[in-house]
Design a protein around this motif. Sequence first.
Motif, short mmCIF file in Angstrom:
data_model
loop_
_atom_site.label_atom_id
_atom_site.label_comp_id
_atom_site.label_asym_id
_atom_site.label_seq_id
_atom_site.Cartn_x
_atom_site.Cartn_y
_atom_site.Cartn_z
N PRO A 1 0.70 -1.17 0.16
CA PRO A 1 0.08 0.16 -0.08
C PRO A 1 0.97 1.32 -0.13
O PRO A 1 0.18 2.35 -0.37
CB PRO A 1 -0.80 -0.13 1.32
N TYR A 2 2.19 1.04 0.19
CA TYR A 2 2.94 2.14 0.26
C TYR A 2 3.59 2.66 -1.03
O TYR A 2 4.39 3.56 -1.45
CB TYR A 2 4.07 2.29 1.45
N GLU A 3 3.38 1.57 -2.07
CA GLU A 3 3.94 1.92 -3.29
C GLU A 3 3.15 2.98 -3.93
O GLU A 3 2.16 3.47 -3.97
CB GLU A 3 3.45 0.52 -4.27
N VAL B 1 16.40 -1.47 -4.91
CA VAL B 1 15.65 -1.11 -3.82
C VAL B 1 16.06 -0.83 -2.49
O VAL B 1 17.00 -1.66 -2.14
CB VAL B 1 14.39 -2.04 -3.63
N VAL B 2 15.87 0.58 -1.99
CA VAL B 2 16.37 0.79 -0.47
C VAL B 2 15.53 0.53 0.24
O VAL B 2 14.56 1.10 0.40
CB VAL B 2 17.07 2.22 -0.66
N TYR B 3 15.82 -0.25 1.30
CA TYR B 3 15.00 -0.50 2.31
C TYR B 3 15.27 0.54 3.74
O TYR B 3 16.36 0.51 4.18
CB TYR B 3 15.00 -2.10 2.88
N SER B 4 14.24 0.93 4.48
CA SER B 4 14.16 1.57 5.36
C SER B 4 12.76 1.56 6.20
O SER B 4 11.94 1.32 5.79
CB SER B 4 14.65 3.30 5.08
N SER B 5 12.98 2.19 7.39
CA SER B 5 11.83 2.25 8.26
C SER B 5 11.35 3.61 8.11
O SER B 5 10.21 3.88 8.85
CB SER B 5 12.24 1.86 9.94
N ILE B 6 11.86 4.46 7.42
CA ILE B 6 11.25 5.92 7.36
C ILE B 6 10.90 6.09 5.88
O ILE B 6 11.67 5.77 5.15
CB ILE B 6 12.38 6.85 7.85
N LYS B 7 9.71 6.72 5.53
CA LYS B 7 9.29 7.14 4.40
C LYS B 7 9.98 8.16 3.87
O LYS B 7 10.27 9.09 4.61
CB LYS B 7 7.76 7.29 4.47
N LYS C 1 11.63 1.17 -0.10
CA LYS C 1 10.54 0.24 0.63
C LYS C 1 10.68 0.03 2.09
O LYS C 1 11.89 0.36 2.65
CB LYS C 1 10.42 -1.16 -0.09
N SER C 2 9.75 -0.31 2.90
CA SER C 2 9.72 -0.68 4.30
C SER C 2 10.93 -1.94 4.42
O SER C 2 11.27 -2.77 3.62
CB SER C 2 8.59 -1.16 4.74
N LEU C 3 11.48 -2.07 5.63
CA LEU C 3 12.67 -2.89 5.97
C LEU C 3 11.95 -4.24 5.97
O LEU C 3 12.65 -5.19 5.91
CB LEU C 3 13.15 -2.50 7.17
#
Length: 274
Positions: A32-34, A147-153, A185-187
């Motif tokens: 849903p964050y895509e 893709v870079v994965y992070s906990s912050i948008k 994207k999210s972690l």
Amino acid sequence: MYLYKYVSRSVLDKIIEKKMIRFTQTCYLNDPYEGHIYEDPSNEVELEPYFKKQIESGEILAKEIHQLQIKSISDNPSRISNAVAKAKHDFDHKYGVLSLSRNPRSLLMWAHYAENHKGCVVELNKNSLPSKEKFGDVLFDINNGSVVYSSIKGDNYIRPKLTSSQIGLILKHDPKKDLSCLINKSLEWAYEEEVRIIRDLSLNGHDEIIKLEKTGEDLCLYRLDPGCISSIILGARFNDDALQLKIKANGIKIKQAEISKERFELLIRDNQNS
């Protein structure tokens, strides 16, 4: 040398039959964050430089025009929401994403995207994949699509902007900046080890389009370069003799995923019958 596409048996059957692969519009992606994050524009309207210059020069008329435009928009908030809805729809259908993985042995990926290990993984030759050098509609390829994965948008927004040619509203759109949200994207998704190729569907369209009757989705398909498919890896629970024969008939090498007896991991070996 390779990247990997996890697929069901039915999808693999179509890939082999048509020699084509889908680029999925952002509105059909499963996270849903895509896609693009739209800011609520109800309290902010950005001046286009044309108006800003006139106002800063002290031209009262330009300032009055601007105030009237702001009042007109604020008195009718549906104009803003309609403009945002249209821009979001256009964005969601404008770009297509091909999601690939660096890892063909992920137990979770096999479970989520390859029919609980009954499906397959398509091994793709990196050198034969669409690139920015080969195609003008490719915006991100394997060289800049990791893709870079992070906990912050990320702070990616489209804000409304007044036009100089009419009393109305358009929305800013910077593809290079806006599309960066598609490779963040999210972690929680880090296990996918994903690399994305992103195309502007409005520039080159597609080689073929199929409409799914059940969902109404438009499948935008692009033709694969000859030799792009290096091999097909059959899942540990794969059991489809007809599809296996079809793979062989197309001269594609077959590999087999097996469950390790010592560790929670998959082993991949050459298929003795291929």
